[in-house]
Enzyme design. Structure first.
Site, PDB file in Angstrom:
ATOM      1  N   TYR A 140       0.842  -1.201   0.000  1.00 28.67           N
ATOM      2  CA  TYR A 140       0.000   0.000   0.000  1.00 28.67           C
ATOM      3  C   TYR A 140       0.873   1.244   0.000  1.00 28.67           C
ATOM      4  CZ  TYR A 140      -4.246  -2.610   1.252  1.00 28.67           C
ATOM      5  OH  TYR A 140      -5.333  -3.447   1.254  1.00 28.67           O
ATOM      6  N   ILE A 176       0.111 -11.040  -3.941  1.00 31.84           N
ATOM      7  CA  ILE A 176       0.281  -9.615  -3.751  1.00 31.84           C
ATOM      8  C   ILE A 176      -1.084  -8.946  -3.779  1.00 31.84           C
ATOM      9  CG2 ILE A 176       1.227  -7.514  -4.808  1.00 31.84           C
ATOM     10  CD1 ILE A 176       3.291  -9.894  -5.998  1.00 31.84           C
ATOM     11  N   LYS A 177      -1.304  -8.123  -2.771  1.00 28.54           N
ATOM     12  CA  LYS A 177      -2.568  -7.418  -2.687  1.00 28.54           C
ATOM     13  C   LYS A 177      -2.308  -5.933  -2.842  1.00 28.54           C
ATOM     14  CE  LYS A 177      -6.024  -5.966   0.584  1.00 28.54           C
ATOM     15  NZ  LYS A 177      -6.198  -5.634   2.007  1.00 28.54           N
ATOM     16  N   VAL A 178      -2.975  -5.316  -3.817  1.00 31.27           N
ATOM     17  CA  VAL A 178      -2.851  -3.870  -3.995  1.00 31.27           C
ATOM     18  C   VAL A 178      -4.243  -3.262  -4.095  1.00 31.27           C
ATOM     19  CG1 VAL A 178      -0.566  -3.884  -5.080  1.00 31.27           C
ATOM     20  CG2 VAL A 178      -2.605  -4.183  -6.496  1.00 31.27           C
TER      21      VAL A 178
END
Lengths: 324, 324, 324, 324, 324
Positions: B187, B219-221
């Site tokens: 983030y 991967i979290k965006v």
């Protein structure tokens, strides 16, 4: 119909644990959620998933007895992939093997079948009377290979038993801290016991109890005969008149001896039998005696593949109560 | 029809991994079988099991934003069990939360839903401009709690980013050695970035790339806007004319920037939206842009339970291709 | 005639090390045979194998500058496999990249090309004046990924330089004990230096010397200008009249400053140049000044593949002496 | 008359845990039996034993505020034995103090009262705005001194909060592995908060939630006012209309914010109040709001002994439901 | 009337330690407060709480003699919960068992009864003449399971005694540092002793003394006969005319030999006796000889539950002086 066969994307455990699985997990309340998770994985996998019954495929005979004795009759079994695929196709709860066999195929079958890493092994190139298996893998191997449990063999009755118990204690402590389940093969053997005594009812019950006292979550013993080996024990069995005429009664006694049924006890299939029915009868006796299932190696992989699949399906139907 | 609904004892993954799951696992061939096993567990769980698509329920907002801001609108969410049960009932691939929320309910839901332990957390009682989350759990916690992965947040753009990267490196190294998957929340945030820049396309793509270079498996965006923040990057985007008009195009760019689609990239749902359709449109854009799915917290647990289940079912149908 | 160029199958080391390779190895006689082995692997690989010359492909720009700035012009470069294949096809001595890019493709290209793991990295989302890269990998990663060397960046002139030097010391000590070579990117930068000063001759020579003093086996610096930055140094350069009019002279000075040519010094290609000839002229100057080769990233992967292969072939021919 | 002098030997917990104690223990099912044992000891000790309610005597004010400020008004309190005897005579569930006070009297009162070792402490000789207490004892001290729990203070809102959270994580991990319970004092404080904000309802609820997420078994917070500090939280409280007019309502909200009442939350008595009735009213509000009890230091030891005993008896009667 | 039976919420040790408990604790003044706390817990628990007398329930016979020999006569004893509940219902001071039996039920009985973890165990499947038990648990197990003490068996007279003494030293050192008490079962046995000699008065006194010298806090020996085994000792006994005609005299001698009564010495009940009165007479002799109590396994759990409770109540009354 097995999971994942419909057009709808299949989903793992969307219904959560069954009441029976929850009941069995409640017996392990001193354990951390990691251990319970891996016990649940074992109980939720395969054709018997959710029933609390087990059929496990073990393939350590190549190490224990030699490769040709183990695989020459069905040479496909020389290939480590064969056993993963067999366990998966048959819907077993788990596949158990030594380090090398697991390493050889774990990556390509990642997540397809719960794995039990056999941490110690013994070969017969030197076959001592009071054997001590070698510790051939570590808990860290089980983690890096994605296993749900370690497997460990003890030989109660061996002059080396104390050493095995202490090795097991150390491995079990580390495994539990890492959330892995502990499966103990408890096989009485050694100079203190007669050959007949190795499968005597009193000895089998004792061996199962020792494994449970050592902290095993799942205990594997051989099917007991009605022989009684230890004189002091014999007196009690005869005085109290412990039922032991039928195999189901003997299974029931072993289960009782293992914390009154509050530990998972499974039974080994033993050497290959030519008759399928003989094995089916054993499975019925295990089921009727309150046993939790079978661990069937040679009777699986020494049969031709299609035969073995059909054979294992019948055993699972017996455990699932679909066949009397 | 979900697994386990028939009279026949349900079975876990009796068909083995689908071709798509195998393909995705092939991107992680430097990883050990343990990591692959846990990635497979994530991909085989829930309603989307086997499709390679993800809907994950994260509940760290109690820590990150405060309990009332998170749960007062649907007070059932104050209870840690609620989220396990929601993730299970909805058929999510996984549930992600900080240590306390996992500890509070992991034992009673052992094995029912893959768990991701959020290892670092930040609160807004002290809300600095260049934040550094506290590392609030360890890899050993993930093992003892039966988790399949660790979750770690980095804030690229923060003056403290180097510290986070190094904390992640250390945690990821240990997790991978133990066979756990690594999920990174990337983030962008900090004094170097404008508010608009935090979700700028170039910044989002960069943040996803950094997480992949740091060794993240998943991967979290956040969903990117068409804003471009960094002057040097802007020149290139405009010269090469990277498509960015639609959300699907922007998702496609982020996926491309993450090793050309060879890492799993999922997108966060962001603050609660009153309109279900707005979230459904986002899911369609993620799907059409080649994204791997959504991680939906507030839009799940801030809706009433029945509404949330219906809402998540629709999103899963979009990802499964059952709805256009 | 350079190794690997003739019709004769290039065959690993069937001829043993060339005299030049032996000579270069003799400069590192305090190092253990493991380090020497990996230096030899670097010198024996690729089109320039055996010549003691180097062309290395580095791809850390995705992390350092952002993915779109790095790869949008030739989108094939988003894919980690592309660079392994490019380094192999072009006959480079080695491929250098951060953890994620190496992990993503090292297994499928196992043993095909010597690998250098870039252990620290910096991004420009937060671009401070006195930068300190994050240490994003460890020596154990280099070992498990099969690398021949670690790569480490230092910024002499940064207020954080001491920290980097000490991080390098720690990494280098561990790497050498494990038999890995140490490649140092020494890039002067920080508030103490003018922009022009970052590539000043005195500063470049100084930066190369520091890296050598820190124990680097291979040192990478930027090509220096004839600017002189430090007043005290300037006095000496002018008094002694160090030749610095041509690039070859300046290269020669940097090589001299690096233990009188007893360390391998290579030069970076810098930002992409539209003119191939400009790069070829630089290679000629490096060669003529006694430099050991080039590390060429953006000028390789930002050109289309066929162009890049042709371009690299020409550079290698220059180093091999096949082109004037 | 001492215990055990009557004809009937007195017996500890001969009836086993009450249903309420069992219910509370069931919330901690991820913990090992050692932690559960020590939680049970806390809940079975003293006048409130078996009710699940708590009155704890804490005496760390000597360290935190200075000895004269703490003890001059009732000089008996300078003596460490005084507090053990007071806790015992009053029938408290536990006595909490820093290392020195525990060491000074633990041996002579061995086993008489459950002990909580305050592991970190802060003094006001240097009273910074963003305080970081010193870690003044270790888990091994708690074991050697026979304590049932460690106590740890965090200051959410301090610029040093991350450090405290990480220190707590480390201490809690070790304590839990050794079977000790973890009691967290969560006191919002620091430059980010107004003075009024330190006891604001939203802040108190948030602080309690953070402690629970960090893995605390028992959480101690200050009684909240109806002030709301954080603008984003305020919006939610007002929109959802969280009841907060009465102290009981505010206690209820804090308990809800702490895992919906599935963690033990107790409230501090604050500075000495001249009016006993004011404290009794607070106890009634805590009880009526579903709080688990009080931790009462200054209001105990700053009253004369007989007064204090009478005072604490009344509070315990309120919690036991013997007084309305 | 037992604690907790009145309308008033029961309270643990609200009266503090009795004078007798304080006196006994004063003998252990080299020990830390943690050890003293756990000794106090043992002395304050159950029906004999506060008297300094002990009745402990040990159940390690399943391991030591086999499950059927131990439990077939009263099959309820196969269940690990049975023994926790028996110890609690009877008002014993403690329950002692091996790892498995403790793990199986410690969580659900958390805090209800002090636990002693039997750390080493021996089975009779291999029953050597000079036995060496296996160390089957660790001090860390005792902590995580909430035990107050470790239990350790030594066999003075065995050729393996030195090994046991050294294992005990190591375990005791670690236990004491963690605040755990050390209970030693000292059972003379081995090729150096005649069968009669195992319970000879001189040997029993000697075994108790060795245990005390090894640092045991509580020592358990068998009731001695008036036989004298060792010739050198016999001379002294006869010369000085040590009284040994009655069991009470022999108990008095053993207590004297154990630091003149400054260590807690308790006596084992031995094999099941059909006559309750025989056991009661032994208890009277132990009491009258100044012994501290009994550890009664088979005579408890091999009787039917109601009989056993009545039986244990009588024994406790004898120790409490309520029966002559």
């Amino acid at each position: 119909m097995a999971a994942g066969t419909s057009a709808t994307p299949r989903g793992g455990f969307t219904k959560g644990n069954t009441d029976r699985v929850k009941e069995i997990l409640s017996w392990y309340e001193s354990d951390n959620p990691g251990v319970k998770t891996n016990l649940a994985r074992l109980m939720n996998a395969g054709r018997l998933g959710g029933t609390g019954k087990f059929v496990i495929l073990p393939v350590d005979q190549g190490f224990e007895h030699g490769p040709a004795r183990s695989f020459a009759v069905n040479p496909a079994g020389y290939n480590p992939n064969y056993h993963f695929e067999m366990a998966l196709a048959a819907g077993c709860n788990a596949y158990a093997a030594p380090l090398g066999f697991i390493e050889a195929a774990a990556a390509r079958h990642a997540g397809e079948i719960p794995l039990i890493l056999k941490m110690n092994n013994h070969d017969v190139l030197h076959d001592e009377k009071d054997p001590l298996p070698a510790v051939t893998a570590r808990v860290s191997d089980a983690l890096r290979l994605g296993c749900v449990a370690i497997g460990f063999t003890i030989y109660p009755g061996s002059a080396e038993a104390q050493t095995m118990y202490e090795q097991l204690r150390e491995a079990a402590e580390e495994a539990k801290a890492c959330g892995l389940a502990v499966v103990v093969w408890s096989y009485p053997r050694g100079t203190s016991l007669s050959k007949e005594g190795e499968t005597a009812l009193d000895v089998a019950a004792y061996a199962a109890h020792i494994a449970a006292e050592l902290g095993a979550h799942i205990i594997k013993v051989k099917l007991p005969t009605d022989h009684l080996e230890l004189p002091e024990a014999k007196k009690v069995y005869e005085k109290v008149n412990v039922p032991r005429a039928t195999l189901a009664e003997r299974v029931r006694h072993v289960v009782q001896a293992t914390f009154d049924g509050h530990r998972i006890v499974i039974f080994s299939g033993g050497p290959k039998k030519d008759s399928d029915d003989a094995v089916f009868d054993e499975a019925r006796a295990i089921r009727d005696g309150g046993g939790f299932g079978s661990i069937i190696g040679r009777n699986s992989f020494q049969r031709p593949r299609e035969h073995a699949l059909k054979f294992l399906e019948t055993i699972m139907k017996i455990y699932a109560g679909e066949l009397t």
